[in-house]
Design a protein around this motif. Structure first.
Motif, PDB file in Angstrom:
ATOM      1  N   LYS A   3      -3.664  12.174   8.744  1.00  0.00           N
ATOM      2  CA  LYS A   3      -4.711  11.266   8.300  1.00  0.00           C
ATOM      3  C   LYS A   3      -4.390  10.848   6.874  1.00  0.00           C
ATOM      4  N   GLY A   4      -4.721   9.621   6.552  1.00  0.00           N
ATOM      5  CA  GLY A   4      -4.524   9.157   5.194  1.00  0.00           C
ATOM      6  C   GLY A   4      -5.487   8.033   4.881  1.00  0.00           C
ATOM      7  N   LYS A   5      -6.071   8.070   3.700  1.00  0.00           N
ATOM      8  CA  LYS A   5      -6.952   6.984   3.265  1.00  0.00           C
ATOM      9  C   LYS A   5      -6.590   6.612   1.832  1.00  0.00           C
ATOM     10  N   LEU A   6      -7.024   5.435   1.425  1.00  0.00           N
ATOM     11  CA  LEU A   6      -6.841   5.013   0.047  1.00  0.00           C
ATOM     12  C   LEU A   6      -7.782   5.803  -0.853  1.00  0.00           C
ATOM     13  N   ASN A   7      -7.270   6.246  -1.998  1.00  0.00           N
ATOM     14  CA  ASN A   7      -8.038   7.079  -2.913  1.00  0.00           C
ATOM     15  C   ASN A   7      -8.086   6.466  -4.311  1.00  0.00           C
ATOM     16  N   ASP A   8      -9.018   6.945  -5.104  1.00  0.00           N
ATOM     17  CA  ASP A   8      -9.074   6.640  -6.530  1.00  0.00           C
ATOM     18  C   ASP A   8      -8.324   7.749  -7.258  1.00  0.00           C
ATOM     19  N   TRP A   9      -7.084   7.468  -7.655  1.00  0.00           N
ATOM     20  CA  TRP A   9      -6.236   8.515  -8.219  1.00  0.00           C
ATOM     21  C   TRP A   9      -6.425   8.714  -9.717  1.00  0.00           C
ATOM     22  N   ASP A  10      -6.929   7.712 -10.430  1.00  0.00           N
ATOM     23  CA  ASP A  10      -7.072   7.859 -11.880  1.00  0.00           C
ATOM     24  C   ASP A  10      -8.517   8.062 -12.322  1.00  0.00           C
ATOM     25  N   CYS A  46       3.841   3.609   3.784  1.00  0.00           N
ATOM     26  CA  CYS A  46       4.076   2.481   2.879  1.00  0.00           C
ATOM     27  C   CYS A  46       4.214   1.175   3.673  1.00  0.00           C
ATOM     28  N   PRO A  47       3.100   0.545   4.024  1.00  0.00           N
ATOM     29  CA  PRO A  47       3.171  -0.719   4.764  1.00  0.00           C
ATOM     30  C   PRO A  47       3.154  -1.934   3.839  1.00  0.00           C
ATOM     31  N   ASN A  48       3.716  -3.014   4.304  1.00  0.00           N
ATOM     32  CA  ASN A  48       3.541  -4.345   3.724  1.00  0.00           C
ATOM     33  C   ASN A  48       2.841  -5.221   4.746  1.00  0.00           C
ATOM     34  N   GLU A  94       0.839  -1.196   0.000  1.00  0.00           N
ATOM     35  CA  GLU A  94       0.000   0.000   0.000  1.00  0.00           C
ATOM     36  C   GLU A  94       0.871   1.241   0.000  1.00  0.00           C
ATOM     37  N   THR A  95       0.400   2.278  -0.671  1.00  0.00           N
ATOM     38  CA  THR A  95       1.067   3.592  -0.655  1.00  0.00           C
ATOM     39  C   THR A  95      -0.010   4.624  -0.330  1.00  0.00           C
ATOM     40  N   ILE A  96      -0.105   4.987   0.938  1.00  0.00           N
ATOM     41  CA  ILE A  96      -1.210   5.805   1.453  1.00  0.00           C
ATOM     42  C   ILE A  96      -0.770   7.262   1.537  1.00  0.00           C
ATOM     43  N   TYR A  97      -1.427   8.108   0.767  1.00  0.00           N
ATOM     44  CA  TYR A  97      -1.151   9.543   0.716  1.00  0.00           C
ATOM     45  C   TYR A  97      -1.592  10.194   2.029  1.00  0.00           C
ATOM     46  N   LEU A  98      -0.674  10.876   2.702  1.00  0.00           N
ATOM     47  CA  LEU A  98      -0.960  11.415   4.028  1.00  0.00           C
ATOM     48  C   LEU A  98      -1.269  12.905   3.985  1.00  0.00           C
ATOM     49  N   LEU A  99      -2.298  13.295   4.719  1.00  0.00           N
ATOM     50  CA  LEU A  99      -2.555  14.703   5.039  1.00  0.00           C
ATOM     51  C   LEU A  99      -1.932  14.954   6.401  1.00  0.00           C
ATOM     52  N   ARG A 157       0.677   4.673  -6.061  1.00  0.00           N
ATOM     53  CA  ARG A 157       1.478   5.901  -5.930  1.00  0.00           C
ATOM     54  C   ARG A 157       2.968   5.591  -6.080  1.00  0.00           C
ATOM     55  N   ASN A 158       3.691   6.478  -6.752  1.00  0.00           N
ATOM     56  CA  ASN A 158       5.125   6.303  -6.920  1.00  0.00           C
ATOM     57  C   ASN A 158       5.864   6.771  -5.668  1.00  0.00           C
ATOM     58  N   VAL A 159       6.556   5.847  -5.034  1.00  0.00           N
ATOM     59  CA  VAL A 159       7.405   6.169  -3.883  1.00  0.00           C
ATOM     60  C   VAL A 159       8.787   5.583  -4.160  1.00  0.00           C
ATOM     61  N   TYR A 160       9.814   6.323  -3.769  1.00  0.00           N
ATOM     62  CA  TYR A 160      11.174   5.987  -4.173  1.00  0.00           C
ATOM     63  C   TYR A 160      11.961   5.437  -2.988  1.00  0.00           C
ATOM     64  N   SER A 161      11.560   4.224  -2.584  1.00  0.00           N
ATOM     65  CA  SER A 161      12.137   3.638  -1.384  1.00  0.00           C
ATOM     66  C   SER A 161      12.114   2.124  -1.479  1.00  0.00           C
ATOM     67  N   THR A 162      13.125   1.512  -0.873  1.00  0.00           N
ATOM     68  CA  THR A 162      13.097   0.076  -0.642  1.00  0.00           C
ATOM     69  C   THR A 162      12.312  -0.197   0.639  1.00  0.00           C
ATOM     70  N   VAL A 163      12.126  -1.466   0.967  1.00  0.00           N
ATOM     71  CA  VAL A 163      11.397  -1.815   2.188  1.00  0.00           C
ATOM     72  C   VAL A 163      12.162  -1.381   3.435  1.00  0.00           C
ATOM     73  N   ASP A 164      13.456  -1.078   3.301  1.00  0.00           N
ATOM     74  CA  ASP A 164      14.260  -0.616   4.429  1.00  0.00           C
ATOM     75  C   ASP A 164      14.475   0.893   4.415  1.00  0.00           C
ATOM     76  N   GLY A 165      13.784   1.604   3.525  1.00  0.00           N
ATOM     77  CA  GLY A 165      13.877   3.053   3.495  1.00  0.00           C
ATOM     78  C   GLY A 165      15.005   3.607   2.653  1.00  0.00           C
ATOM     79  N   GLU A 166      15.707   2.766   1.911  1.00  0.00           N
ATOM     80  CA  GLU A 166      16.805   3.257   1.071  1.00  0.00           C
ATOM     81  C   GLU A 166      16.253   3.847  -0.234  1.00  0.00           C
ATOM     82  N   ILE A 167      16.992   4.801  -0.804  1.00  0.00           N
ATOM     83  CA  ILE A 167      16.567   5.456  -2.032  1.00  0.00           C
ATOM     84  C   ILE A 167      16.518   4.446  -3.180  1.00  0.00           C
ATOM     85  N   ASP A 168      15.406   4.472  -3.929  1.00  0.00           N
ATOM     86  CA  ASP A 168      15.195   3.545  -5.051  1.00  0.00           C
ATOM     87  C   ASP A 168      14.431   4.303  -6.140  1.00  0.00           C
ATOM     88  N   MET A 169      15.149   5.046  -6.965  1.00  0.00           N
ATOM     89  CA  MET A 169      14.508   5.931  -7.924  1.00  0.00           C
ATOM     90  C   MET A 169      13.777   5.180  -9.032  1.00  0.00           C
TER      91      MET A 169
END
Length: 441
Positions: free
Chosen positions: A391-398, A240-242, A199-204, A408-420
């Motif tokens: 607060k953050g919820k799942l959205n319909d982005w398209d 970004c949870p698994n 999941e990639t949850i957009y946070l307010l 959602r595009n996030v640039y991270s590995t599961v350990d928080g390292e940069i992953d472009m």
């Protein structure tokens, strides 16, 4: 954060007419007895009562003062001076007319934080007419924060909005005011296999920044940062949870736009670890902490080494509750539909550099840095206490009518390292934040 304290104390109810509950819930609604409530509804009611007790003026609460009078942010909010010196009329004008949506939203949240009598009316105008959907749903959140019958009635009006996201946010906030729990619409969800995160949850995120103005500890300043303004300075965050690890760790992946000269996003990832209480099947209560290596910029601006840098370990804490959606299945487990909570940490603000600047100049990409009290070289520079709510919820982005779980595009590995390139492999092992001395491919 302080917006949440508005209209919550007995004194505030004595000073103004809060309105009739019948105007919010409908005069035809029959009264409901406590004995008629289900066990879960009683739990929610008791939770709401306990939450209210934590917000009211301590003089009106019985019990041990160590439990109710020890909130540092509450104490600072009572004495801090506003660093935003715009008049109320300027805020009203800019909230509805400024060309920059982040500045419109900032004016809305500042106006609400001042607890002015027509704050909900101004927020309602923004929800009705603003062209930016994030301004609209963030304004709905500010209405919830103010609370009360007027807020409930206003939120109800938007539960049938033409934009499904606005309608669902309004339903969610309304339900929280009524029961303490969120409610959602019936749209289906879509999980995309093969991505790094389930999941990639957009946070307010709404934040109060309390700045120590001198070494006497007697003078404090305050800036209340609205979600889009905070995202512009510190980065837009995604939770970004698994499924397999979410009860003990997750990544908060942040990106700042407009900081790099080549237009690429500035990435700043935080690996959090902690405990989660799962005594209820439909939710998890969590307390997580992060401790990450960062380059501290003594200029007070990210990627600006003009006054020197220092390698330090930066800590942050977040705690709250996530709510599961059984209809959305990921690896034979229910997905997180919604998360809410609080956070706190430390920062550095170069007061000499921002003195006399307009809000347009202050809300600049990277114009603030997180800090620590523990480093022997920069600990003394730490002058800001940062706390707020998210607060953050799942959205319909398209816009296809389906909720997106992890698009959602996030640039991270599961350990928080940069992953472009988002292939799950670190671009440089161990690096969790963009290096200001070079740009990653």
């Amino acid at each position: 954060m302080a917006i949440d304290l508005c209209n919550k104390s007995p004194a505030s109810f004595a000073d103004r007419d809060p309105g009739k509950w019948a105007d919010a819930v409908g005069a035809e609604a029959a009264p409901i007895l406590v004995d008629d409530l289900s066990v879960d509804q009683r739990d929610a009611l008791n939770f709401s009562y306990r939450t209210t007790l934590s917000s009211v003026d301590p003089r009106f609460v019985a019990g041990d003062p160590a439990a109710w009078a020890s909130d540092f942010g509450y104490a600072l909010n009572r004495v801090a001076v506003r660093l935003d010196n715009r008049s109320n009329q300027e805020l009203r004008d800019q909230a509805l007319n400024h060309p920059d949506p982040a500045l419109r939203e900032q004016a809305l949240f500042e106006y609400a934080d001042r607890d002015l009598p027509d704050a909900i009316e101004l927020l309602e105008q923004a929800v009705l007419h603003d062209s930016n959907r994030e301004v609209r749903w963030d304004a709905l959140w500010a209405i919830e924060k103010l609370g009360g019958p007027q807020a409930l009635a206003t939120l109800h009006r938007f539960t049938t909005d033409a934009d499904p996201e606005i309608a669902e946010w309004a339903l969610l906030f309304k339900s929280e005011l009524q029961t303490g729990d969120p409610a959602f619409d019936g749209r289906p969800g879509l999980y995309t296999p093969g991505r790094t995160f389930d999941e990639t949850i957009y946070l307010l995120i709404h934040c109060d920044l309390y700045v120590r103005l001198d070494n006497s500890n007697q003078h404090w300043g305050k800036i209340s940062l609205a979600p889009q303004g905070l995202a512009r300075i510190y980065g837009q965050a995604h939770a970004c949870p698994n499924v397999s690890t979410r009860e003990r760790q997750l990544v908060i992946a942040k990106t700042i736009d407009g900081l790099h000269a080549d237009g690429s996003p500035h990435c700043d990832n935080y690996l959090f670890r902690g405990f989660t209480d799962r005594t209820r099947r439909d939710r998890g209560n969590f307390f997580f902490e992060s401790l990450v290596p960062r380059t501290f910029f003594k200029s007070g601006r990210a990627d600006d080494p003009s006054q020197g840098t220092r390698q330090a370990n930066i800590g942050f804490a977040r705690y709250g509750t996530w709510h599961l959606e059984p209809k959305f299945q990921v690896r034979e487990e229910a997905a997180i539909r919604y998360v809410r909570g609080r956070f706190q940490g430390w920062g550095y603000v170069d007061l000499a550099r921002i003195a006399g600047q307009s809000m347009e100049q202050i809300l600049a990409p990277g114009n603030g840095v997180l800090s620590t009290l523990h480093d022997p070289e920069i600990g003394h520079m730490t002058n800001a206490f940062i706390l707020g709510t998210f607060k953050g919820k799942l959205n319909d982005w398209d816009g296809d009518g389906v909720i997106d779980l992890n698009s959602r595009n996030v640039y991270s590995t599961v350990d928080g390292e940069i992953d472009m390139n988002q292939d799950g492999v670190a671009d440089r092992p161990g690096m969790t934040c963009c290096d200001h001395t070079t740009l990653l491919p």
